[in-house]
Write an enzyme that holds these catalytic residues in place. Structure first.
Site, mmCIF file in Angstrom:
data_model
loop_
_atom_site.group_PDB
_atom_site.id
_atom_site.type_symbol
_atom_site.label_atom_id
_atom_site.label_comp_id
_atom_site.label_asym_id
_atom_site.label_seq_id
_atom_site.Cartn_x
_atom_site.Cartn_y
_atom_site.Cartn_z
ATOM 1 N N PHE A 1 72.674 37.310 48.671
ATOM 2 C CA PHE A 1 72.761 36.421 49.601
ATOM 3 C C PHE A 1 73.388 37.088 50.730
ATOM 4 C CE2 PHE A 1 70.994 33.362 47.210
ATOM 5 C CZ PHE A 1 71.583 32.033 46.981
ATOM 6 N N GLU A 2 72.954 37.118 51.963
ATOM 7 C CA GLU A 2 73.483 37.671 52.983
ATOM 8 C C GLU A 2 73.532 37.077 54.132
ATOM 9 O OE1 GLU A 2 71.276 41.403 53.636
ATOM 10 O OE2 GLU A 2 71.002 41.947 51.544
#
Length: 597
Positions: free
Chosen positions: A383-384
């Protein structure tokens, strides 16, 4: 992970050709055309192309020619390596059409050569010559276009010069012996064989691994089980007879389950759903050195839906993409060789925010469907961007309140429970979401800070007993304060040492000595590095990788940062990406293999 990072400025691109075709009429009797499939009559067989295909028109001769289309940061090169004779004269020739077409050779051992045309509205012959160096046995031929100038064509490529006798296969290896034995792996080593370019490892009569050095660790074994091992030596002429057999019995499985990873593992991301300047790599073509392969990426139908889909690269974008059947067969083959294949969720473009319980449940259902359809070993959370951030009242990483955090933790625990102890769970956060939490956490006591600072910490902490690997992306990062209260920046071993030391030592969150993020076990930690300068900011050369590993595992070769311990059980390295490493000649893989064997 940045799937679209542009290539560096145009260099002498590498291409290669191999094989033996007809003698050139102008060549001496001992000369041969060493360029295999130079007329592209067998499609792209033997070629490595970033953006190439074969067409039936226009062609110069035969029924096919190469068409390659530069786009963005990709100059559309195609390549293959040939075996040549040292200290010998060669003539490279080919016919091209289009604007800005290049033909050349590198790795000659003397002066690399290239020739080009700015514009060829009809077929134009390009020719250049070179002499190989006194110890040169392999040369890279290449053709490419120029960025954004449209398609170019190539046909009838030849390399004329002295041929090479394939010779004899090497002798069988001797001195095969076992080293460290665990519940899931056996370390092997043997004596070097003159003339061997690689070694094949056989387990109970089946080839399971190929390495270039004289040691290896065979993973994916069952606890309390006896295995028989042999090794054979390989060169261009073939494979030797197998060595004498050695046997080893794995130890009993430790408590808490075991995901069968080798003691030191190489982790990499494979561009399974898209192509970029690094080109598409088939799963079956990923070398055996890679122990964990993360398929990039599963992405949501919308940011808050929780509905994750995994779409494989279309043939229009990846002309050499394998069929679904071949892809699934490759997954099974990797698993049979002891490798782990995971679906990675997120990436640069895959923002995922599980804001509701419904989105959480949809996430579990959709991810399970992907895992079941492809028979995968587990899940990677990458997740970014704005996927994770903390609400203003969420100040304790041990007791999170923010829905996107709480729902993600719940979803991952549900998946772990559904698939059992063998389920592989990994995470690949950026330093902003982890180590930055030492200095800043969420919006801060007075507000105004970035709410994403340290936002991965509650997820990692809640799942630390279920987490197989944490490999923080030590790249594309700003300066981060270490435990020495000094800022550390990308570009050298000190950054990786300082960032990893924080994970293995633990650190105060937001500077509060009474609120410490506990250390992870060293077997849970791999160091994330870009495979090349093209893959991401923060690439370091092999010598700096070795320095990092020496300092963390042996406390030798350290720089200015003083570590708080020595961790020989550090799990290994992760890289973005396998595709970029292949593009760079497998430098990252070779560094890992050279260090850990």
């Amino acid at each position: 992970m940045d799937r679209f990072r542009p290539l560096a400025l145009l260099t002498a691109a590498t291409l290669t050709l191999s094989g033996l075709t007809a003698l050139s009429s102008a060549a001496r009797a001992a000369d041969a055309d060493l360029a295999g499939n130079g007329g592209f009559e067998a499609g792209l067989d033997g070629w490595t192309c970033t953006a190439g295909t074969t067409v039936n028109s226009p062609v110069r001769s035969g029924s096919s020619a190469l068409q390659a289309t530069p786009a963005g940061g990709d100059n559309a090169r195609c390549a293959q390596t040939v075996t040549v004779r040292p200290d010998s004269q060669y003539t490279l020739s080919g016919h091209v059409r289009g604007a800005y077409v290049y033909l050349g050779a590198s790795g000659t051992g003397t002066t690399d050569v290239s020739t080009w045309t700015q514009s060829a509205p009809t077929w134009q012959q390009l020719t250049t010559t070179f002499r190989t160096g006194p110890s040169t046995t392999r040369v890279t031929l290449y053709t490419h276009g120029w960025y954004g100038t449209g398609a170019y064509y190539a046909d009838d490529i030849s390399l004329v010069g002295p041929g090479v006798d394939a010779g004899q296969p090497p002798a069988a290896p001797t001195g095969l012996r076992t080293g460290t034995v665990t519940s899931s792996s056996v370390a092997l080593s043997w004596s070097s064989v003159p003339g061997a370019t690689s070694y094949a490892i056989h387990r109970d009569g089946t080839k399971v691994q190929t390495v270039t050095g004289t040691s290896a660790t065979v993973g994916g074994l069952s606890p309390s089980t006896a295995y028989a091992f042999q090794v054979s030596a390989v060169n261009e002429a073939g494979e030797s007879a197998k060595s004498a057999t050695v046997t080893a019995t794995t130890t009993a499985q430790p408590g808490g389950g075991d995901t069968d990873l080798p003691s030191h593992a190489l982790v990499g991301y494979l561009h399974a759903g898209f192509a970029n300047g690094s080109g598409y790599t088939r799963l079956a073509d990923v070398p055996d050195s890679w122990d964990v392969i993360d398929l990039a990426f599963g992405e949501p139908t919308s940011v808050t839906s929780g509905d994750i889909r995994f779409d494989r690269c279309p043939v229009t974008e990846c002309p050499n993409v394998e069929s679904d059947a071949d892809f699934k067969a490759a997954i099974k083959a990797k698993q049979a060789a002891g490798k782990k294949v995971l679906i990675s969720i997120g990436g640069q473009n895959g923002q995922v925010q599980l804001t509701t319980a419904a989105a959480r449940d949809t996430f579990v259902t959709s991810v399970s469907k992907i895992i079941d359809e492809y028979g995968l070993d587990g899940l990677d959370i990458d997740f970014e961007g704005h996927s994770l951030s903390l609400n203003a009242d969420d100040t304790d990483f041990k007791n999170p309140k923010t829905p996107v955090i709480v729902n993600l933790i719940s979803a991952l625990k549900t998946l772990k429970a559904r698939y059992g102890d063998d389920f592989v769970l990994t995470m690949a956060p950026e330093t902003f979401f982890v180590q930055l939490g030492h200095q800043y956490y969420g919006t801060g006591p007075w507000g105004g800070q970035d709410p994403r600072a340290g936002a991965y910490l509650p997820v990692i902490h809640a799942l630390r007993d279920d987490l197989t690997l944490l490999h923080v992306q030590d790249y594309n990062s700003g300066p981060i304060m270490g435990l020495d209260n000094q800022y550390h920046s990308m570009g050298g071993a000190d950054f990786h040492i300082a960032m990893t030391d924080m994970l293995l030592t633990g650190f105060p969150v937001a500077g509060n000595a009474n609120n410490v993020f506990p250390p992870l076990r060293p077997d849970q930690v791999a160091i994330g590095m870009p495979a090349s300068t093209n893959a991401g900011n923060g690439h370091v050369p092999p010598a700096e990788v070795t320095k990092t590993l020496d300092c963390l595992t042996k406390k030798t070769n350290c720089g200015s940062y003083a570590t708080h311990g020595t961790w020989p059980a550090l799990r290994g390295l992760m890289t973005w990406s396998i595709n970029w490493d292949r593009y760079g000649g497998w430098e990252f893989q070779r560094t890992f293999d050279g260090y850990f064997g």
